[in-house]
Design a protein around this motif. Structure first.
Motif, short mmCIF file in Angstrom:
data_model
loop_
_atom_site.label_atom_id
_atom_site.label_comp_id
_atom_site.label_asym_id
_atom_site.label_seq_id
_atom_site.Cartn_x
_atom_site.Cartn_y
_atom_site.Cartn_z
N SER A 112 44.65 35.82 47.91
CA SER A 112 43.67 37.83 47.88
C SER A 112 44.34 38.12 47.45
CB SER A 112 42.89 37.49 49.09
OG SER A 112 41.96 36.46 49.30
N PRO A 113 43.70 39.66 47.81
CA PRO A 113 44.73 40.92 47.47
C PRO A 113 45.38 41.34 48.65
CG PRO A 113 42.65 41.55 46.03
CD PRO A 113 42.76 40.02 46.93
N LYS A 114 46.78 41.83 48.32
CA LYS A 114 47.73 42.30 49.04
C LYS A 114 47.72 43.57 49.32
CE LYS A 114 49.02 37.60 50.37
NZ LYS A 114 47.85 36.95 49.09
N GLU A 116 46.25 48.08 49.00
CA GLU A 116 45.05 48.76 48.47
C GLU A 116 44.60 48.96 47.18
OE1 GLU A 116 42.87 48.93 50.72
OE2 GLU A 116 43.55 48.20 52.40
N ASP A 118 45.42 46.27 44.14
CA ASP A 118 45.15 45.26 44.08
C ASP A 118 43.63 45.07 44.48
OD1 ASP A 118 47.03 45.08 43.29
OD2 ASP A 118 47.86 43.15 44.43
N ARG A 119 42.77 45.55 45.66
CA ARG A 119 41.69 45.43 45.90
C ARG A 119 41.01 46.36 45.41
NH1 ARG A 119 43.14 44.80 50.44
NH2 ARG A 119 42.82 41.92 50.77
N MET A 122 40.10 45.52 42.57
CA MET A 122 39.34 43.50 42.14
C MET A 122 37.72 44.25 42.56
SD MET A 122 40.73 41.21 40.85
CE MET A 122 38.94 40.10 42.04
N ASP A 123 37.49 45.65 43.26
CA ASP A 123 36.31 46.47 43.53
C ASP A 123 35.31 45.97 42.45
OD1 ASP A 123 37.13 45.73 46.13
OD2 ASP A 123 37.90 47.80 47.03
N ASP A 158 36.51 38.45 49.20
CA ASP A 158 37.92 38.84 48.95
C ASP A 158 38.36 38.28 48.11
OD1 ASP A 158 40.09 40.90 49.72
OD2 ASP A 158 41.04 39.81 50.74
N GLY A 160 40.84 37.47 44.27
CA GLY A 160 42.15 38.18 43.92
C GLY A 160 41.73 37.52 42.58
#
Length: 227
Positions: A112-114, A116, A118-119, A122-123, A158, A160
């Motif tokens: 999963s993204p580590k 912000e 990366d997150r 993915m959003d 969540d 990745g």
């Protein structure tokens, strides 16, 4: 309803000597029985009570296509639905693969993204929408992707990049197997016998080291229940 009769406001009584089944989902109905004449009588009875339209022999319901090769074979597919799903997510031109999930995918929560950044990346990906679209096919006719979907759906909260690649792999498998579905045949001698199979891996979950059990029940050569 069992053998007997029904009374209505318009018909004193309508007799049925065989078992008839009505399968309802909201305003869609499938009627099944051994006698065509009794099915016709049932339709007339329903029309006398409700406003309805007879579409004739069932060919499609809830995105599931019904194909017959009389008198022996019936097949359920979702080819049209899945073709629309591929087009919706721009995967209709993708290169097909031969397996629902390749062995090199070892998915875990650690992927999963580590950060912000990366997150945030993915959003922008409709991971949950992809999973939901494939889940409907898996529940209805595509039991061959049940295991793969059980894996990728674990990370729906969540996801990745690696989870995303695995989901796209499943879409590529679908692209090459649009004509697959459930097939039932009257050729089988034990037509009414339900046969079940069950299996499990050993500590297959990377995160929890728990085992995963799967089962399937078949009847007349086709699957009727699986998980």
């Amino acid at each position: 309803m069992r053998s007997g009769f029904i009374k209505s406001a318009y018909d004193p009584c309508v007799y049925f000597n065989n078992t008839l089944y009505l399968l309802l989902y909201v305003d869609d109905i499938l009627s099944i029985g051994k006698s065509k004449s009794e099915i016709s009588d049932m339709k007339l009875l329903l029309k006398s009570e409700f406003e309805m339209k007879d579409l004739g022999e069932a060919k499609k319901i809830l995105g599931i296509e019904i194909k017959r090769s009389r008198p022996e074979t019936l097949m359920l597919t979702q080819e049209s639905y899945l073709r629309k799903v591929l087009q919706k997510f721009n995967m209709d031109k993708s290169k097909p693969v031969s397996t629902p999930l390749a062995a090199h995918f070892k998915l875990s929560r650690d992927q999963s993204p580590k950060t912000e950044q990366d997150r945030a990346a993915m959003d922008s990906i409709l991971y949950a929408s992809w999973v939901g679209s494939l889940m409907y096919a898996m529940v209805c006719t595509r039991r061959d992707i049940a295991y793969a979907m059980s894996i990728v759906s674990r990370f729906i909260a969540d996801p990745g990049e690696e989870h995303w690649c695995a989901l796209k792999w499943i879409m590529r498998y679908i692209a090459g197997t649009l004509d697959l579905g459930l097939t039932y045949s009257s050729k089988y001698k034990s037509q009414l016998e339900v046969v079940g199979y069950v299996d499990s891996d050993y500590a297959g979950c990377v995160d929890t080291r728990r085992s995963l059990t799967g089962y399937v029940s078949t009847m007349q050569g086709g699957c009727v229940s699986w998980k």
